[in-house]
Every structure is written in C-alpha cells, then in structure tokens.
Motif scaffolding. Structure first.
Motif, PDB file in Angstrom:
ATOM      1  N   UNK A   1       0.470  -1.309   0.111  1.00  0.00           N
ATOM      2  CA  UNK A   1      -0.015   0.023  -0.707  1.00  0.00           C
ATOM      3  C   UNK A   1       0.685   1.488   0.441  1.00  0.00           C
ATOM      4  N   UNK A   2      -0.072   2.469  -0.818  1.00  0.00           N
ATOM      5  CA  UNK A   2       1.035   3.747  -0.771  1.00  0.00           C
ATOM      6  C   UNK A   2       1.376   3.717   0.766  1.00  0.00           C
ATOM      7  N   UNK A   3       2.317   5.010   0.698  1.00  0.00           N
ATOM      8  CA  UNK A   3       2.211   5.241   2.550  1.00  0.00           C
ATOM      9  C   UNK A   3       1.292   6.443   2.764  1.00  0.00           C
ATOM     10  N   UNK A   4       0.576   7.129   1.855  1.00  0.00           N
ATOM     11  CA  UNK A   4      -0.007   8.133   2.391  1.00  0.00           C
ATOM     12  C   UNK A   4      -1.367   7.247   2.768  1.00  0.00           C
ATOM     13  N   UNK A   5      -1.685   6.610   1.783  1.00  0.00           N
ATOM     14  CA  UNK A   5      -3.349   5.406   1.925  1.00  0.00           C
ATOM     15  C   UNK A   5      -2.992   4.514   3.257  1.00  0.00           C
ATOM     16  N   UNK A   6      -1.809   4.627   3.815  1.00  0.00           N
ATOM     17  CA  UNK A   6      -1.578   2.906   4.739  1.00  0.00           C
ATOM     18  C   UNK A   6      -1.626   4.582   5.773  1.00  0.00           C
ATOM     19  N   UNK A   7      -1.758   4.676   5.993  1.00  0.00           N
ATOM     20  CA  UNK A   7      -1.269   6.404   6.787  1.00  0.00           C
ATOM     21  C   UNK A   7      -2.903   6.267   7.690  1.00  0.00           C
ATOM     22  N   UNK A   8      -4.085   6.867   6.651  1.00  0.00           N
ATOM     23  CA  UNK A   8      -4.625   7.205   6.059  1.00  0.00           C
ATOM     24  C   UNK A   8      -6.138   5.982   6.959  1.00  0.00           C
ATOM     25  N   UNK A   9      -5.504   4.666   6.307  1.00  0.00           N
ATOM     26  CA  UNK A   9      -5.984   3.434   6.049  1.00  0.00           C
ATOM     27  C   UNK A   9      -5.381   2.875   8.232  1.00  0.00           C
ATOM     28  N   UNK A  10      -4.540   2.731   8.533  1.00  0.00           N
ATOM     29  CA  UNK A  10      -4.254   2.411   9.791  1.00  0.00           C
ATOM     30  C   UNK A  10      -5.048   3.106  11.243  1.00  0.00           C
ATOM     31  N   UNK A  11      -4.674   4.633  10.741  1.00  0.00           N
ATOM     32  CA  UNK A  11      -5.713   5.278  11.576  1.00  0.00           C
ATOM     33  C   UNK A  11      -7.403   5.036  11.750  1.00  0.00           C
TER      34      UNK A  11
END
Length: 133
Positions: A113-123
C-alpha cells in the motif's frame, strides 16, 4: 486574526450576562460571542473532528487548530481547563495505541500500500479497534 489578549468590555447594563450567539457593538459588523463554558466544550468536538481529517488537508487542519487555540484562550483562573489531566497511565496507554498504529501502518506498506493510503487506513483501523468495532 487570532486574539492573544482578552478584550475587556463593560458589562451591558440591561443584561445579567451575555449568552452565546450573535453580538453587535454599536454600528460595527455583527460577530459571534461564545461563552467560555461553551467554547471549552466545542474544543472537544473540534479535536475529535480533527482526527477524521486527513493530514494532507493542511489548510483545514491549520484553521481548525487555530480555532481550538482561540477557544482554549478563554480559560481564565482555576476553571478546570483542561477538563482532564494527562496521567502517566493515560500517556502510557496512548503510547501503546501509537505503537499499534505504527505497526499496522508498516504492515500495510509492506503489503504494497502507498504510504499516504497506509497512514489513513491504519488510523481508521485503530480508531475502529478503539471503539470496539
């Protein structure tokens, strides 16, 4: 413009207290007055809302963060602000959740997953876990 000093005005002769709502002084433009107790409650709502706004929305988060600072500035004396104090237990619990978030984010990135997408998904995943969903 964010005010850093309290502007002291005389108590209106015909009012016991000014309530939250529209206020106009003389011929000046109307503004909104928010009582301190209302302002400090609104702070909690805005802080919660900020958790749902992606960090890349920097203008929105900056404006809302400024609003939080302005609303918090109404606290004077021993009013109980903040309404809760961070204890070592609360800080330790927060750190556990932050570590879980970072681990989940790393897992998502490792999965492609892309970093920016991973940040949002993880949150979102951690918030759902916190809420017991």
């Amino acid at each position: 413009m964010i005010m850093t000093d309290i502007q002291r005005l005389p108590q209106p002769a015909d009012l016991d207290r000014v309530e939250t709502g529209p206020v106009q002084f003389g011929d000046d433009w109307p503004g909104v007055f928010i009582r301190g107790d209302n302002a400090l409650t609104i702070v909690h709502v805005v802080l919660e809302a900020l958790t749902y706004i992606p960090k890349r929305e920097y203008l929105v988060t900056a404006q809302l963060s400024g609003l939080v600072d302005t609303l918090q500035s109404c606290s004077v004396g021993d009013t109980g602000w903040p309404p809760f104090q961070s204890s070592p237990i609360a800080i330790a619990e927060r750190n556990i959740w932050v570590k879980r978030f970072e681990a989940r984010k790393a897992e998502l990135i490792a999965g492609g997953m892309l970093v920016k997408d991973a940040d949002e998904k993880a949150a979102r995943d951690i918030i759902a876990e916190l809420r017991g969903q």
